[in-house]
Design a protein around this motif. Structure first.
Motif, mmCIF file in Angstrom:
data_model
loop_
_atom_site.group_PDB
_atom_site.id
_atom_site.type_symbol
_atom_site.label_atom_id
_atom_site.label_comp_id
_atom_site.label_asym_id
_atom_site.label_seq_id
_atom_site.Cartn_x
_atom_site.Cartn_y
_atom_site.Cartn_z
ATOM 1 N N LYS A 1 3.737 7.324 0.546
ATOM 2 C CA LYS A 1 2.540 6.575 0.950
ATOM 3 C C LYS A 1 1.384 6.867 -0.007
ATOM 4 N N ILE B 1 6.078 4.814 -2.716
ATOM 5 C CA ILE B 1 6.072 4.119 -1.420
ATOM 6 C C ILE B 1 6.473 5.084 -0.308
ATOM 7 N N LEU C 1 -0.648 5.379 -1.989
ATOM 8 C CA LEU C 1 -1.162 4.049 -2.277
ATOM 9 C C LEU C 1 -2.087 4.017 -3.493
ATOM 10 N N LEU D 1 0.977 0.195 4.082
ATOM 11 C CA LEU D 1 0.697 1.575 3.696
ATOM 12 C C LEU D 1 -0.719 1.986 4.114
ATOM 13 N N GLU D 2 -1.694 1.102 3.929
ATOM 14 C CA GLU D 2 -3.064 1.397 4.352
ATOM 15 C C GLU D 2 -3.118 1.699 5.840
ATOM 16 N N LEU E 1 0.053 4.360 -6.470
ATOM 17 C CA LEU E 1 0.879 3.158 -6.589
ATOM 18 C C LEU E 1 0.087 2.029 -7.247
ATOM 19 N N ARG E 2 -1.156 1.853 -6.829
ATOM 20 C CA ARG E 2 -2.000 0.808 -7.430
ATOM 21 C C ARG E 2 -2.287 1.111 -8.897
ATOM 22 N N THR F 1 -1.558 11.168 -0.700
ATOM 23 C CA THR F 1 -1.841 9.744 -0.518
ATOM 24 C C THR F 1 -3.081 9.235 -1.234
ATOM 25 N N GLU G 1 0.972 -3.078 0.591
ATOM 26 C CA GLU G 1 -0.289 -2.330 0.540
ATOM 27 C C GLU G 1 -0.963 -2.282 1.907
#
Length: 192
Positions: free
Chosen positions: A39, A36, A41, A63-64, A44-45, A104, A60
């Protein structure tokens, strides 16, 4: 007095990911916090699916939005460098953008960004640095073919004109890669 050299962040995250996959909850929470904060993402997903983390749509979306804003700023810097400055400034802007994408985005996006940087790089030492960054990405993604290909690529560049520091950094990565392959082979033998 010796300086403490910080561990590469991608490799630290890969270690936390491995520990979390093997049931270490503290590593899992530390990994989530780090992703996080960075960033990261896409990662993370991906890790969220692996570890069955609950999906957080609000996080999400935030972050996007932050990633899109930072990406626009970096693209503007690249465009400004292309229009107003020389090759070295363009290369530096592209390198900054590549590091951002590596932090990222997905591996394929990062490779594409680093390849674009490599195209604009003139000096052999700087080209080697970019390829060494690609090797680190391969380690973090556990993509052995990609890593092997970039180790060969770095060897070629070093033969054409690499200094001792870069040669030694490549040797360290080669030894690390050999250790990883040896560990997988031993693990396989123990399971057979």
């Amino acid at each position: 007095m010796e300086e403490d050299i910080p561990q590469d962040e991608l490799l630290r995250l890969a270690g936390l990911r491995y520990a979390a996959k093997n049931g270490n909850e503290e590593a899992g929470s530390s990994l989530k916090e780090s992703l996080i904060e960075r960033k990261a993402l896409v990662l993370l997903r991906e890790v969220g699916k692996e570890l069955d983390w609950p999906k957080d749509s609000t996080l999400e979306a935030r972050l996007e939005s932050e990633i899109a804003k930072e990406r626009e700023e970096l693209e503007a810097k690249v465009k400004d460098a292309e229009e107003n400055f020389g090759e070295s400034e363009v290369r530096e802007a592209l390198l900054t953008q590549s590091k951002f994408v590596a932090r990222t985005g997905s591996l394929s996006e990062a490779v594409e960004a680093y390849d674009k940087t490599l195209e604009k790089t003139v000096g052999s030492g700087q080209k080697i640095d970019v390829v060494l960054a690609l090797i680190r990405l391969g380690f973090a993604a556990n993509d052995f073919d990609f890593t092997r290909k970039n180790i060969a690529r770095a060897k070629e560049l070093i033969e054409k004109g690499g200094d001792w520091e870069r040669k030694n950094r490549l040797r360290v990565r080669q030894l690390f890669f050999s250790t990883i392959l040896w560990s997988f082979w031993l693990d396989h033998l123990q399971r057979v």
